[in-house]
Design a protein around this motif. Structure first.
Motif, PDB file in Angstrom:
ATOM      1  N   GLN A 447     -12.181  -3.154   2.157  1.00 45.74           N
ATOM      2  CA  GLN A 447     -11.458  -1.838   2.195  1.00 45.74           C
ATOM      3  C   GLN A 447     -12.501  -0.665   2.274  1.00 45.74           C
ATOM      4  O   GLN A 447     -11.929   0.341   2.651  1.00 45.74           O
ATOM      5  CB  GLN A 447     -10.630  -1.693   0.714  1.00 45.74           C
ATOM      6  CG  GLN A 447      -9.397  -2.543   0.584  1.00 45.74           C
ATOM      7  CD  GLN A 447      -8.854  -2.457  -0.707  1.00 45.74           C
ATOM      8  OE1 GLN A 447      -9.392  -2.927  -1.832  1.00 45.74           O
ATOM      9  NE2 GLN A 447      -7.608  -2.030  -0.939  1.00 45.74           N
ATOM     10  N   ASP A 450     -12.164   0.896   5.519  1.00 49.84           N
ATOM     11  CA  ASP A 450     -10.913   1.499   5.827  1.00 49.84           C
ATOM     12  C   ASP A 450     -10.577   2.737   4.914  1.00 49.84           C
ATOM     13  O   ASP A 450     -10.051   3.800   5.503  1.00 49.84           O
ATOM     14  CB  ASP A 450      -9.766   0.482   5.202  1.00 49.84           C
ATOM     15  CG  ASP A 450      -9.599  -0.728   6.222  1.00 49.84           C
ATOM     16  OD1 ASP A 450      -9.963  -0.675   7.489  1.00 49.84           O
ATOM     17  OD2 ASP A 450      -9.047  -1.774   5.831  1.00 49.84           O
ATOM     18  N   ALA A 454      -9.920   6.510   6.338  1.00 51.05           N
ATOM     19  CA  ALA A 454      -8.607   7.334   5.816  1.00 51.05           C
ATOM     20  C   ALA A 454      -9.202   8.546   5.449  1.00 51.05           C
ATOM     21  O   ALA A 454      -8.466   9.810   5.443  1.00 51.05           O
ATOM     22  CB  ALA A 454      -8.110   6.449   4.577  1.00 51.05           C
ATOM     23  N   GLU A 457      -9.347  10.717   8.378  1.00 54.26           N
ATOM     24  CA  GLU A 457      -8.239  11.350   8.852  1.00 54.26           C
ATOM     25  C   GLU A 457      -7.537  12.142   7.989  1.00 54.26           C
ATOM     26  O   GLU A 457      -6.741  12.964   8.343  1.00 54.26           O
ATOM     27  CB  GLU A 457      -7.298   9.905   8.781  1.00 54.26           C
ATOM     28  CG  GLU A 457      -5.937   9.992   9.092  1.00 54.26           C
ATOM     29  CD  GLU A 457      -4.861   8.829   8.847  1.00 54.26           C
ATOM     30  OE1 GLU A 457      -3.815   8.656   8.709  1.00 54.26           O
ATOM     31  OE2 GLU A 457      -5.566   7.576   8.972  1.00 54.26           O
ATOM     32  N   TRP A 530      -1.167   9.331   0.858  1.00 51.00           N
ATOM     33  CA  TRP A 530      -2.072   8.342   1.860  1.00 51.00           C
ATOM     34  C   TRP A 530      -1.722   6.783   1.454  1.00 51.00           C
ATOM     35  O   TRP A 530      -1.322   5.835   2.146  1.00 51.00           O
ATOM     36  CB  TRP A 530      -3.342   8.509   2.439  1.00 51.00           C
ATOM     37  CG  TRP A 530      -3.774   7.746   3.201  1.00 51.00           C
ATOM     38  CD1 TRP A 530      -3.806   7.576   4.622  1.00 51.00           C
ATOM     39  CD2 TRP A 530      -4.619   6.467   2.978  1.00 51.00           C
ATOM     40  NE1 TRP A 530      -4.254   6.704   5.185  1.00 51.00           N
ATOM     41  CE2 TRP A 530      -4.684   5.673   4.323  1.00 51.00           C
ATOM     42  CE3 TRP A 530      -4.988   5.750   1.752  1.00 51.00           C
ATOM     43  CZ2 TRP A 530      -5.610   4.497   4.415  1.00 51.00           C
ATOM     44  CZ3 TRP A 530      -5.672   4.436   1.848  1.00 51.00           C
ATOM     45  CH2 TRP A 530      -5.826   3.983   3.173  1.00 51.00           C
ATOM     46  N   TRP A 531      -2.316   6.809   0.172  1.00 49.96           N
ATOM     47  CA  TRP A 531      -2.300   5.508  -0.404  1.00 49.96           C
ATOM     48  C   TRP A 531      -0.811   4.970  -0.844  1.00 49.96           C
ATOM     49  O   TRP A 531      -0.513   3.556  -0.401  1.00 49.96           O
ATOM     50  CB  TRP A 531      -3.077   5.493  -2.046  1.00 49.96           C
ATOM     51  CG  TRP A 531      -2.782   4.145  -2.894  1.00 49.96           C
ATOM     52  CD1 TRP A 531      -1.964   3.992  -3.843  1.00 49.96           C
ATOM     53  CD2 TRP A 531      -3.368   3.185  -2.437  1.00 49.96           C
ATOM     54  NE1 TRP A 531      -2.033   2.484  -4.213  1.00 49.96           N
ATOM     55  CE2 TRP A 531      -2.957   2.050  -3.298  1.00 49.96           C
ATOM     56  CE3 TRP A 531      -4.347   2.705  -1.324  1.00 49.96           C
ATOM     57  CZ2 TRP A 531      -3.536   0.789  -3.356  1.00 49.96           C
ATOM     58  CZ3 TRP A 531      -4.894   1.483  -1.569  1.00 49.96           C
ATOM     59  CH2 TRP A 531      -4.253   0.443  -2.314  1.00 49.96           C
ATOM     60  N   THR A 533       1.840   5.580   1.058  1.00 50.57           N
ATOM     61  CA  THR A 533       2.376   5.383   2.407  1.00 50.57           C
ATOM     62  C   THR A 533       1.638   4.266   3.225  1.00 50.57           C
ATOM     63  O   THR A 533       2.558   3.472   3.953  1.00 50.57           O
ATOM     64  CB  THR A 533       2.382   6.651   3.250  1.00 50.57           C
ATOM     65  OG1 THR A 533       2.951   7.868   2.620  1.00 50.57           O
ATOM     66  CG2 THR A 533       3.134   6.520   4.458  1.00 50.57           C
ATOM     67  N   TRP A 534       0.423   4.346   3.232  1.00 47.22           N
ATOM     68  CA  TRP A 534      -0.318   3.191   4.153  1.00 47.22           C
ATOM     69  C   TRP A 534      -1.186   2.344   3.373  1.00 47.22           C
ATOM     70  O   TRP A 534      -1.287   1.052   3.635  1.00 47.22           O
ATOM     71  CB  TRP A 534      -1.097   4.204   5.163  1.00 47.22           C
ATOM     72  CG  TRP A 534      -0.371   4.898   5.944  1.00 47.22           C
ATOM     73  CD1 TRP A 534      -0.403   6.243   5.799  1.00 47.22           C
ATOM     74  CD2 TRP A 534       0.384   4.610   7.084  1.00 47.22           C
ATOM     75  NE1 TRP A 534       0.720   6.897   7.012  1.00 47.22           N
ATOM     76  CE2 TRP A 534       1.067   6.015   7.660  1.00 47.22           C
ATOM     77  CE3 TRP A 534       0.744   3.497   7.666  1.00 47.22           C
ATOM     78  CZ2 TRP A 534       1.966   5.872   8.792  1.00 47.22           C
ATOM     79  CZ3 TRP A 534       1.730   3.321   8.879  1.00 47.22           C
ATOM     80  CH2 TRP A 534       2.122   4.557   9.120  1.00 47.22           C
ATOM     81  N   GLY A 535      -1.993   2.918   2.505  1.00 52.44           N
ATOM     82  CA  GLY A 535      -2.994   2.084   1.612  1.00 52.44           C
ATOM     83  C   GLY A 535      -2.446   0.797   0.901  1.00 52.44           C
ATOM     84  O   GLY A 535      -2.861  -0.069   1.340  1.00 52.44           O
ATOM     85  N   ARG A 536      -1.656   1.012   0.403  1.00 54.85           N
ATOM     86  CA  ARG A 536      -0.863   0.009  -0.411  1.00 54.85           C
ATOM     87  C   ARG A 536      -0.358  -1.102   0.208  1.00 54.85           C
ATOM     88  O   ARG A 536      -0.567  -2.168   0.084  1.00 54.85           O
ATOM     89  CB  ARG A 536       0.108   0.589  -1.562  1.00 54.85           C
ATOM     90  CG  ARG A 536       0.469  -0.430  -2.724  1.00 54.85           C
ATOM     91  CD  ARG A 536       1.293   0.390  -3.636  1.00 54.85           C
ATOM     92  NE  ARG A 536       2.205   1.312  -3.019  1.00 54.85           N
ATOM     93  CZ  ARG A 536       3.051   2.031  -3.865  1.00 54.85           C
ATOM     94  NH1 ARG A 536       2.688   1.942  -5.333  1.00 54.85           N
ATOM     95  NH2 ARG A 536       4.065   2.559  -3.430  1.00 54.85           N
ATOM     96  N   LEU A 537       0.205  -0.661   1.511  1.00 53.49           N
ATOM     97  CA  LEU A 537       0.879  -1.717   2.232  1.00 53.49           C
ATOM     98  C   LEU A 537      -0.207  -2.405   3.018  1.00 53.49           C
ATOM     99  O   LEU A 537      -0.073  -3.668   2.988  1.00 53.49           O
ATOM    100  CB  LEU A 537       1.807  -1.067   3.207  1.00 53.49           C
ATOM    101  CG  LEU A 537       2.936  -0.376   2.996  1.00 53.49           C
ATOM    102  CD1 LEU A 537       3.700   0.401   3.816  1.00 53.49           C
ATOM    103  CD2 LEU A 537       3.883  -1.329   2.171  1.00 53.49           C
ATOM    104  N   LYS A 538      -1.258  -1.893   3.257  1.00 51.02           N
ATOM    105  CA  LYS A 538      -2.206  -2.801   3.883  1.00 51.02           C
ATOM    106  C   LYS A 538      -3.023  -3.650   3.019  1.00 51.02           C
ATOM    107  O   LYS A 538      -3.526  -4.731   3.301  1.00 51.02           O
ATOM    108  CB  LYS A 538      -3.334  -1.608   4.740  1.00 51.02           C
ATOM    109  CG  LYS A 538      -4.526  -2.468   5.453  1.00 51.02           C
ATOM    110  CD  LYS A 538      -5.214  -1.453   6.470  1.00 51.02           C
ATOM    111  CE  LYS A 538      -6.110  -2.320   7.217  1.00 51.02           C
ATOM    112  NZ  LYS A 538      -6.919  -1.318   8.222  1.00 51.02           N
TER     113      LYS A 538
END
Length: 547
Positions: A447, A450, A454, A457, A530-531, A533-538
């Protein structure tokens, strides 16, 4: 969960000079020297250990440190012994020490002369290896008192969320008012009484000391007696001047625009760094005691009387705001000034085209003050040792990470903005807050890269917005005399006379609407979003793919 080890490269790498001599007595109720003992003393309980080692005394310990309700705070300063930490504003010994310093400042007229005699203890005790003095060194920049700093609402909200309100209140003065004047005539153009949060003024030294103490309290190891001489991005290694090599999971370059890491990234990306400054910034501080003695300059510390005449009502209001920031708009130059909290003084910052006074900043500042309003011009004789900083138009980095993926830049190394800008230190702290939020979710080594991408970003668009805003304000307030400048001044004066505020109404200017957006930004919320929306899913998908 793995432990992330990071190596932060900072601009300041010098040993801190501490005074070990007695403080000249000026108060009969404190006879002992107001200094920290030469051993590690906890700033929370005054015990014989560093603050970071303060632990709950219960048989079944709860959380250590400030969250522990069983630790009785006691002041570590000699001559006090009160039930409060060394950072507490109500500490009588600390207050007496500040009064002594103010008296010395009033007599000498120079911060540097006073500080050679009276060096106040840090807001928090320093580790023993930092307390050691190096013979012959002057008072170093890390804890230098002679520079004011602005803490805008987007910065203060983070510090308060980190439970640092008492520490910040000990050194920062609060204002909700910004007064805008013509630099040459002193005519008032506008008054801003709404800043979307708490706008604070303090000394850069106090902000640094607080951040340093918190970092050490959280377990960071800070090496001040050496310098970093090279960075190996592939090995994630930093070589020190002593020959020692440090390795880490991530190397974070917080070493400014001309440090080690940013030039390395510019070279990787084939980008040419700026070489010629376009402007310069003068910075100076004047003791409050001197400012209040001058009939022209003492207005900076007076209450403002505001007249309002609504229909069928005549009233006279004595504004309760005692601390204001003053912004001065001039012909190809602008100035910002404000009182500070902590050690009381008046800070003066001046932007102008790049000049020839690089080695003689006092002469340059006197020349710049020849054509300004009387209350500012009167500050000239009081300024003893101003500083002058070149301002460059730095090219933006395309990527904030090295090709290795484990070296990243933050603060001025990632997004240099003009020295002395309102957001200069807020941006670096926002960077740290976002990194902390992201890495609080670290579960696997995979991670790390990543999270670093992030971070870029999230922060890169924000950095560009702030850079555009800060440089825009400098040019907007330093607009050359002409039709455009006259239109700006007339619009400001019209709203001021009508009793309007810059941050209110449907007709607010685009420039100030942008500043309001900058002030209202919440870096930690952006990282949380961000977490979610995106981080937790990844992270879930990675865990499912592990056999």
């Amino acid at each position: 969960m793995p432990v992330l080890e990071s190596a932060w490269l900072s601009k300041d790498s010098s040993t801190v000079l501490r005074s070990t001599g007695p403080v000249p007595a000026s108060a009969s109720n404190v006879s002992d020297s107001v200094i920290l003992p030469p051993k590690a003393v906890c700033g929370t309980c005054a015990g014989p250990h560093p603050t970071s080692e303060c632990r709950c005394p219960n048989a079944k310990p709860c959380k250590s440190g400030k969250q522990c309700p069983h630790i009785v705070p006691r002041c570590a300063l000699r001559g006090c012994g009160g039930k409060h930490s060394a950072t507490a504003a109500e500490c009588r010994v600390r207050q007496i020490l500040f009064r002594r310093i103010e008296d010395e400042l009033s007599a000498s007229g120079s911060f540097f002369a006073a500080m050679q005699t009276l060096i106040p203890p840090p807001l928090m005790p320093l580790p023993p290896h930092v307390q050691s003095a190096v013979p012959g060194l002057p008072l170093l920049e890390l804890f230098e008192v002679g520079r004011g700093v602005r803490l805008p609402p987007n910065l203060s909200k983070i510090l308060y969320r980190w439970n640092l309100k008492s520490e910040v209140s000990a050194f920062a003065a609060k204002s909700k008012q910004i007064q805008i004047y013509r630099l040459d005539t002193g005519d008032c153009l506008e008054v801003l009484r709404e800043t979307q949060g708490e706008f604070l003024f303090g000394h850069l030294a106090d902000l640094r000391k607080t951040m340093y103490a918190i970092a050490v309290d959280q377990g960071a190891t800070v090496r001040l007696a050496t310098t970093a001489v090279s960075v190996d991005p592939e090995r994630r290694a930093v070589t020190l001047g002593s020959g020692e090599t440090l390795t880490a999971d991530v190397v974070i370059g917080a070493d400014g625009a001309f440090g080690l890491v940013r030039p390395m990234l510019l070279n990787e990306q084939g980008i040419q760094e700026a070489t010629k400054p376009t402007m310069c910034m003068y910075s100076a501080t004047v003791p409050k005691a001197l400012v209040e003695k001058d009939p022209q300059s003492k207005r900076f510390y007076e209450h403002e009387v505001v007249r309002r005449t609504p229909p069928k009502l005549h009233i006279l209001l004595l504004n309760s705001v005692q601390i204001s920031m003053f912004s001065f708009s001039g012909n190809n130059q602008s100035a910002i000034s404000h009182p500070t909290g902590g050690l009381p003084c008046f800070t003066f910052t001046l932007y102008r085209p790049y000049d020839e006074y690089e080695s003689t900043p006092a002469e340059g500042m006197r020349a710049a003050l020849e054509s300004v309003a009387p209350k500012l011009r009167a500050l000239g004789p009081m300024i003893s040792q101003p500083r002058r900083f070149p301002i460059f138009e730095h090219p933006p980095l395309e990527d904030w990470l090295a090709k290795s993926g484990r070296v990243v830049v933050v603060g001025g190394a990632a997004h240099p903005i003009p020295t002395g800008s309102t957001q200069q230190y807020a941006m670096g702290l926002e960077d740290g807050a976002v990194l902390a939020k992201l890495f609080s979710h670290l579960a696997t080594d995979s991670q790390i890269t990543d999270f670093l991408y992030a971070f870029q970003e999230l922060r890169q668009p924000r950095a560009q917005t702030v850079l555009t805003s800060e440089t825009g304000v400098i040019h907007y307030m330093g607009m050359p005399n002409g039709p455009e400048q006259e239109a700006r001044d007339q619009a400001m004066q019209a709203k001021h006379k009508a009793g309007g505020y810059l941050f209110s109404g449907d007709d607010e200017s685009a420039e100030w609407a942008e500043i309001k957006t900058v002030f209202g930004y919440d870096a930690e919320n952006e990282a949380d979003n961000w977490w979610v929306t995106w981080g937790r899913l990844k992270a879930r998908s990675v865990r499912k793919s592990i056999p």
